[in-house]
Write a protein that holds these residues in place. Structure first.
Motif, PDB file in Angstrom:
ATOM      1  N   MET A  37       0.913  -1.116   0.000  1.00 27.60           N
ATOM      2  CA  MET A  37       0.000   0.000   0.000  1.00 27.60           C
ATOM      3  C   MET A  37       0.975   1.193   0.000  1.00 27.60           C
ATOM      4  SD  MET A  37      -3.118  -0.983   2.335  1.00 27.60           S
ATOM      5  CE  MET A  37      -4.252  -1.249   2.128  1.00 27.60           C
ATOM      6  N   ILE A  38       1.669   1.801  -1.434  1.00 26.33           N
ATOM      7  CA  ILE A  38       2.177   3.179  -1.299  1.00 26.33           C
ATOM      8  C   ILE A  38       1.418   3.856  -0.157  1.00 26.33           C
ATOM      9  CG2 ILE A  38       3.106   4.917  -2.750  1.00 26.33           C
ATOM     10  CD1 ILE A  38       1.445   4.076  -4.941  1.00 26.33           C
ATOM     11  N   MET A  39       0.240   3.388   0.185  1.00 22.84           N
ATOM     12  CA  MET A  39      -0.566   4.007   1.229  1.00 22.84           C
ATOM     13  C   MET A  39      -0.588   3.129   2.462  1.00 22.84           C
ATOM     14  SD  MET A  39      -4.384   3.003   0.019  1.00 22.84           S
ATOM     15  CE  MET A  39      -4.960   2.943   1.696  1.00 22.84           C
ATOM     16  N   LYS A  40      -0.847   3.746   3.608  1.00 23.15           N
ATOM     17  CA  LYS A  40      -1.026   3.001   4.845  1.00 23.15           C
ATOM     18  C   LYS A  40      -2.392   2.324   4.801  1.00 23.15           C
ATOM     19  CE  LYS A  40       1.825   6.099   7.620  1.00 23.15           C
ATOM     20  NZ  LYS A  40       1.870   7.006   8.777  1.00 23.15           N
ATOM     21  N   PRO A  41      -2.613   1.310   5.628  1.00 26.77           N
ATOM     22  CA  PRO A  41      -3.933   0.659   5.635  1.00 26.77           C
ATOM     23  C   PRO A  41      -4.955   1.612   6.220  1.00 26.77           C
ATOM     24  CG  PRO A  41      -2.602  -0.169   7.425  1.00 26.77           C
ATOM     25  CD  PRO A  41      -1.709   0.721   6.613  1.00 26.77           C
ATOM     26  N   ILE A  42      -5.680   2.323   5.369  1.00 26.14           N
ATOM     27  CA  ILE A  42      -6.515   3.426   5.819  1.00 26.14           C
ATOM     28  C   ILE A  42      -7.647   2.960   6.710  1.00 26.14           C
ATOM     29  CG2 ILE A  42      -8.099   5.202   4.991  1.00 26.14           C
ATOM     30  CD1 ILE A  42      -6.270   5.712   2.747  1.00 26.14           C
ATOM     31  N   LEU A  43      -8.155   1.773   6.457  1.00 28.57           N
ATOM     32  CA  LEU A  43      -9.291   1.349   7.244  1.00 28.57           C
ATOM     33  C   LEU A  43      -8.943   0.268   8.245  1.00 28.57           C
ATOM     34  CD1 LEU A  43     -11.833   1.595   4.429  1.00 28.57           C
ATOM     35  CD2 LEU A  43     -11.332   3.152   6.260  1.00 28.57           C
ATOM     36  N   ARG A  44      -7.979   0.512   9.104  1.00 27.99           N
ATOM     37  CA  ARG A  44      -7.506  -0.516  10.017  1.00 27.99           C
ATOM     38  C   ARG A  44      -8.520  -0.811  11.107  1.00 27.99           C
ATOM     39  NH1 ARG A  44      -1.770   1.215  12.043  1.00 27.99           N
ATOM     40  NH2 ARG A  44      -2.082  -0.693  13.227  1.00 27.99           N
ATOM     41  N   ARG A  45      -9.258   0.170  11.529  1.00 28.91           N
ATOM     42  CA  ARG A  45     -10.228  -0.030  12.597  1.00 28.91           C
ATOM     43  C   ARG A  45     -11.551   0.608  12.235  1.00 28.91           C
ATOM     44  NH1 ARG A  45      -8.115  -4.301  15.051  1.00 28.91           N
ATOM     45  NH2 ARG A  45      -6.055  -3.922  15.855  1.00 28.91           N
ATOM     46  N   MET A  46     -12.536   0.478  13.079  1.00 26.89           N
ATOM     47  CA  MET A  46     -13.890   0.865  12.736  1.00 26.89           C
ATOM     48  C   MET A  46     -14.349   2.082  13.504  1.00 26.89           C
ATOM     49  SD  MET A  46     -13.171  -1.952  14.323  1.00 26.89           S
ATOM     50  CE  MET A  46     -11.861  -2.582  13.355  1.00 26.89           C
ATOM     51  N   THR A  47     -15.629   2.435  13.344  1.00 26.50           N
ATOM     52  CA  THR A  47     -16.159   3.574  14.070  1.00 26.50           C
ATOM     53  C   THR A  47     -16.437   3.196  15.515  1.00 26.50           C
ATOM     54  OG1 THR A  47     -18.335   2.962  13.281  1.00 26.50           O
ATOM     55  CG2 THR A  47     -17.227   4.701  12.096  1.00 26.50           C
ATOM     56  N   SER A  60     -12.761  -2.977   2.917  1.00 25.97           N
ATOM     57  CA  SER A  60     -11.513  -3.025   3.654  1.00 25.97           C
ATOM     58  C   SER A  60     -10.894  -1.656   3.913  1.00 25.97           C
ATOM     59  CB  SER A  60     -10.498  -3.900   2.919  1.00 25.97           C
ATOM     60  OG  SER A  60      -9.273  -3.966   3.610  1.00 25.97           O
ATOM     61  N   TYR A  61     -10.688  -0.822   2.874  1.00 25.99           N
ATOM     62  CA  TYR A  61      -9.975   0.440   3.087  1.00 25.99           C
ATOM     63  C   TYR A  61     -10.453   1.515   2.115  1.00 25.99           C
ATOM     64  CZ  TYR A  61      -7.185  -1.005  -0.997  1.00 25.99           C
ATOM     65  OH  TYR A  61      -6.786  -1.405  -2.246  1.00 25.99           O
ATOM     66  N   GLY A  62     -10.014   2.756   2.389  1.00 28.24           N
ATOM     67  CA  GLY A  62     -10.337   3.886   1.529  1.00 28.24           C
ATOM     68  C   GLY A  62      -9.151   4.820   1.457  1.00 28.24           C
ATOM     69  N   PHE A  63      -9.216   5.815   0.575  1.00 29.64           N
ATOM     70  CA  PHE A  63      -8.068   6.666   0.311  1.00 29.64           C
ATOM     71  C   PHE A  63      -8.164   8.085   0.873  1.00 29.64           C
ATOM     72  CE2 PHE A  63      -7.165   3.324  -2.640  1.00 29.64           C
ATOM     73  CZ  PHE A  63      -5.797   3.336  -2.817  1.00 29.64           C
ATOM     74  N   ASN A  64      -9.307   8.496   1.401  1.00 32.79           N
ATOM     75  CA  ASN A  64      -9.353   9.829   2.014  1.00 32.79           C
ATOM     76  C   ASN A  64     -10.405   9.898   3.102  1.00 32.79           C
ATOM     77  OD1 ASN A  64     -11.892  10.401   0.849  1.00 32.79           O
ATOM     78  ND2 ASN A  64     -10.985  11.384  -0.938  1.00 32.79           N
ATOM     79  N   GLY A  65     -10.418  11.043   3.827  1.00 29.23           N
ATOM     80  CA  GLY A  65     -11.260  11.176   5.001  1.00 29.23           C
ATOM     81  C   GLY A  65     -12.676  11.613   4.741  1.00 29.23           C
ATOM     82  N   ILE A  66     -13.007  11.967   3.493  1.00 29.88           N
ATOM     83  CA  ILE A  66     -14.388  12.365   3.216  1.00 29.88           C
ATOM     84  C   ILE A  66     -15.100  11.332   2.349  1.00 29.88           C
ATOM     85  CG2 ILE A  66     -13.929  14.830   3.500  1.00 29.88           C
ATOM     86  CD1 ILE A  66     -13.907  15.042   0.418  1.00 29.88           C
ATOM     87  N   CYS A  67     -14.457  10.194   2.141  1.00 27.90           N
ATOM     88  CA  CYS A  67     -15.108   9.034   1.524  1.00 27.90           C
ATOM     89  C   CYS A  67     -15.707   9.367   0.161  1.00 27.90           C
ATOM     90  CB  CYS A  67     -16.185   8.489   2.455  1.00 27.90           C
ATOM     91  SG  CYS A  67     -15.584   8.158   4.128  1.00 27.90           S
ATOM     92  N   ARG A  68     -14.953  10.064  -0.659  1.00 26.52           N
ATOM     93  CA  ARG A  68     -15.445  10.417  -1.989  1.00 26.52           C
ATOM     94  C   ARG A  68     -14.370  10.169  -3.041  1.00 26.52           C
ATOM     95  NH1 ARG A  68     -19.698  15.368  -2.155  1.00 26.52           N
ATOM     96  NH2 ARG A  68     -21.203  14.425  -0.740  1.00 26.52           N
ATOM     97  N   TYR A  69     -13.708   9.033  -2.927  1.00 28.93           N
ATOM     98  CA  TYR A  69     -12.647   8.734  -3.877  1.00 28.93           C
ATOM     99  C   TYR A  69     -12.653   7.231  -4.104  1.00 28.93           C
ATOM    100  CZ  TYR A  69      -7.988   9.042  -6.044  1.00 28.93           C
ATOM    101  OH  TYR A  69      -6.933   8.965  -6.909  1.00 28.93           O
ATOM    102  N   ILE A  70     -11.495   6.625  -4.256  1.00 24.70           N
ATOM    103  CA  ILE A  70     -11.393   5.189  -4.509  1.00 24.70           C
ATOM    104  C   ILE A  70     -11.451   4.419  -3.193  1.00 24.70           C
ATOM    105  CG2 ILE A  70      -9.859   3.377  -5.370  1.00 24.70           C
ATOM    106  CD1 ILE A  70      -8.764   5.540  -7.324  1.00 24.70           C
ATOM    107  N   ASP A  71     -12.174   3.302  -3.193  1.00 25.50           N
ATOM    108  CA  ASP A  71     -12.275   2.442  -2.019  1.00 25.50           C
ATOM    109  C   ASP A  71     -11.756   1.047  -2.375  1.00 25.50           C
ATOM    110  OD1 ASP A  71     -13.599   4.418  -0.404  1.00 25.50           O
ATOM    111  OD2 ASP A  71     -15.410   4.017  -1.574  1.00 25.50           O
ATOM    112  N   GLY A  72     -11.202   0.358  -1.357  1.00 31.24           N
ATOM    113  CA  GLY A  72     -10.629  -0.966  -1.566  1.00 31.24           C
ATOM    114  C   GLY A  72     -11.414  -2.053  -0.861  1.00 31.24           C
ATOM    115  N   TYR A  73     -11.523  -3.188  -1.524  1.00 41.08           N
ATOM    116  CA  TYR A  73     -12.325  -4.301  -1.028  1.00 41.08           C
ATOM    117  C   TYR A  73     -11.531  -5.595  -1.129  1.00 41.08           C
ATOM    118  CZ  TYR A  73     -15.759  -0.684  -1.746  1.00 41.08           C
ATOM    119  OH  TYR A  73     -16.415   0.521  -1.692  1.00 41.08           O
TER     120      TYR A  73
END
Length: 307
Positions: free
Chosen positions: A26-36, A280-293
């Motif tokens: 993940m050039i990116m960190k695991p964005i969705l490591r935990r839940m709400t 599983s994960y997403g790429f930004n904090g407003i949830c309006r971009y690419i998401d990973g499954y």
């Protein structure tokens, strides 16, 4: 992590209580490591430099279209309840994300109610001792369904090149009034590689936060914790790897209705009636971009579920 406070049918069965059968040929960190995590009034989006697990942006209330999709709640590191989404795949097993099952305390609360709360307060019970988490006794006293969380034996949500973000909840009581979802055959998504992928609409379901403008204050769209309901939307394909399905989650994309956000982690991705992936994960904090499954049409996942 901060967030919301405080917060016999005769078939042969495997170790998870599922019918024994072989799946079809993940050039990116695991964005969705935990839940709400539910706290008194607000939802925190940042933890240790990464965003917590993704909620449906765009879309609409699901109602009873997907009765086999549940909200799960649990405790982690003395805090909670955290929430994720999950899907019934047998009368006693829910499939969810691995990061919704790793390191949790106690048992996991499960509810299939499509509407949890239209507005605060959080209506589900809290654990008497957050360091212990939910106990079977207190959830049964509260007339709540519960199960035991188990992460995949090779769970991995840190390395996107070999993502394996899968876990299950083994229910204490059988669910006989809801039809389980059907797992896709191994390799099912391989037929949807580019250029077909971008023309394919996937169906997403979950209990996560809705992104919208606040009624007062700053009018920038942001994740809203309430209403806490099951929602659904559609999203077009963006990328496919042996382990990951990525979708275009922008609700302004005219090919689909939106994507996932905080609280949808572990929720299902459906295609042609099959459960093909979990959030599983997403790429930004407003949830309006690419998401990973996390793909679940893999031998790595299904050999563990159905040995």
């Amino acid at each position: 992590m901060e967030a919301f406070r405080r917060d016999a049918t005769g078939h042969q069965m495997n170790r998870f209580g599922m019918p024994l059968h072989k799946p079809k040929d993940m050039i990116m960190k695991p964005i969705l490591r935990r839940m709400t995590l539910l706290i008194a009034a607000t939802l925190s989006l940042i933890v240790a430099g990464a965003l917590p697990a993704p909620a449906i942006t765009g879309g609409e209330p699901d109602g009873n279209r997907h009765p086999n999709v549940a909200l799960i709640a649990f405790y982690l590191d003395g805090n909670g309840p955290y929430t994720c989404s999950a899907t019934l795949i047998s009368p006693t097993v829910l499939l969810t994300a691995g990061h919704c099952t790793v390191g949790t305390s106690g048992v996991t609360l499960v509810t299939f109610d499509p509407v949890i709360a239209e507005e605060p307060p959080f209506p589900l019970p809290f654990a008497a001792d957050p360091t212990v988490g939910y106990t079977a006794e207190e959830l049964e006293a509260a007339d709540q369904l519960w199960g035991t969380p188990t992460a995949h034996t090779e769970v991995n949500f840190m390395d996107r090149s070999r993502l394996n973000d899968v876990g299950i909840i083994v229910l204490h009581d059988r669910v006989t009034t809801i039809t389980p979802a059907t797992l896709a055959p191994v390799g099912y998504l391989d037929q949807f590689k580019s250029p077909r992928l971008s023309k394919t609409l996937f169906e997403l379901v979950g209990y996560g936060t809705e992104v919208r403008k606040a009624e007062t204050g700053p009018q920038k769209p942001q994740p809203m914790a309430y209403p806490l309901i099951r929602r659904t939307t559609t999203s077009p394909g963006q990328k496919l790897t042996p382990y990951i399905l990525q979708l275009q989650g922008n609700p302004n994309d005219n090919r689909g209705g939106g994507g996932t956000c905080f609280g949808d982690s572990g929720g299902p991705v459906f295609l042609n009636g099959y459960l093909v992936a979990v959030t599983s994960y997403g790429f930004n904090g407003i949830c309006r971009y690419i998401d990973g499954y996390q793909r679940v049409d893999t031998a790595l996942v299904q050999n563990w579920l159905i040995p």
